[in-house]
Design an enzyme around this catalytic site. Sequence first.
Site, PDB file in Angstrom:
ATOM      1  N   HIS A   1      33.874  41.289  46.280  1.00 15.74           N
ATOM      2  CA  HIS A   1      33.252  40.235  45.477  1.00 15.74           C
ATOM      3  C   HIS A   1      33.696  38.843  45.927  1.00 15.74           C
ATOM      4  O   HIS A   1      34.699  38.661  46.611  1.00 15.74           O
ATOM      5  CB  HIS A   1      33.588  40.423  43.991  1.00 15.74           C
ATOM      6  CG  HIS A   1      35.053  40.329  43.695  1.00 15.74           C
ATOM      7  ND1 HIS A   1      35.726  39.128  43.629  1.00 15.74           N
ATOM      8  CD2 HIS A   1      35.981  41.284  43.441  1.00 15.74           C
ATOM      9  CE1 HIS A   1      37.001  39.341  43.350  1.00 15.74           C
ATOM     10  NE2 HIS A   1      37.189  40.639  43.232  1.00 15.74           N
TER      11      HIS A   1
ATOM     12  N   GLU B   1      38.915  47.909  40.184  1.00 13.61           N
ATOM     13  CA  GLU B   1      40.133  47.569  40.908  1.00 13.61           C
ATOM     14  C   GLU B   1      41.325  48.388  40.410  1.00 13.61           C
ATOM     15  O   GLU B   1      41.318  48.926  39.303  1.00 13.61           O
ATOM     16  CB  GLU B   1      40.413  46.065  40.751  1.00 13.61           C
ATOM     17  CG  GLU B   1      41.661  45.539  41.458  1.00 13.61           C
ATOM     18  CD  GLU B   1      41.647  45.735  42.968  1.00 13.61           C
ATOM     19  OE1 GLU B   1      41.645  46.904  43.403  1.00 13.61           O
ATOM     20  OE2 GLU B   1      41.674  44.719  43.698  1.00 13.61           O
TER      21      GLU B   1
END
Length: 217
Positions: free
Chosen positions: A14, A85
């Site tokens: 990202h 994550e």
Amino acid sequence: MTSSPSGRAYLIRHGQTPWTVTGQHTSVTDIPLTAVGEEEAKAIGVALAHVTFELVLVSPRQRTQRTAELAGLTQQAIIEPNLVEWDYGGFEGLTTAEIVQARGDGWDLWIDGVVAGVTPGEHAADVYARARTVLTEVKNVVRHGGNVALVAHGHFLRSLGAAWVDLPVIDGRKLALYTGTVSILGYEHGHPVILGWNIPATGHSSGDDSVNGNAHP
């Protein structure tokens, strides 16, 4: 010579967030992209405009979903919870320097793991297991000649890169991965390989790397 599948897996980290700028560990904290991060995401879309994806998997966090949106990947995107994550537990929101100071000694995420906090946290083996679960589906598509996009996070994608080439998860720490970059996994002579890693979507890297499918690690 063993023939190799023509499909590839494109790992997209990202775009920049406020915490990637400050170096704070960001997992469950759902923060947006910065203006720079949005530009990085748009650049990814331009760089990958020539690639047709059979499968697009995106982490559920807003920073990854926004990256996918700006990169033009949301039309076929599937939210994949396993792409989140590394759960940093009690180290969420802290910088490495703050963690080292609190512990009073050295700290290596890949070896020492984390402590429980609001969330229980994960160790490297937990993240590696998630990565291998994701790769079961990804490899099936790639082996049949399809391309896959994975929009996710730094430490998770580093773990997945190690898993792709059957390296121990600790070797993920050797794979630096910056925001707004694309990494390419595929096959050579029938073996899984890293074809390109940590490639800026703008193509402005220190070497000749690009995301045109002919990149080098």
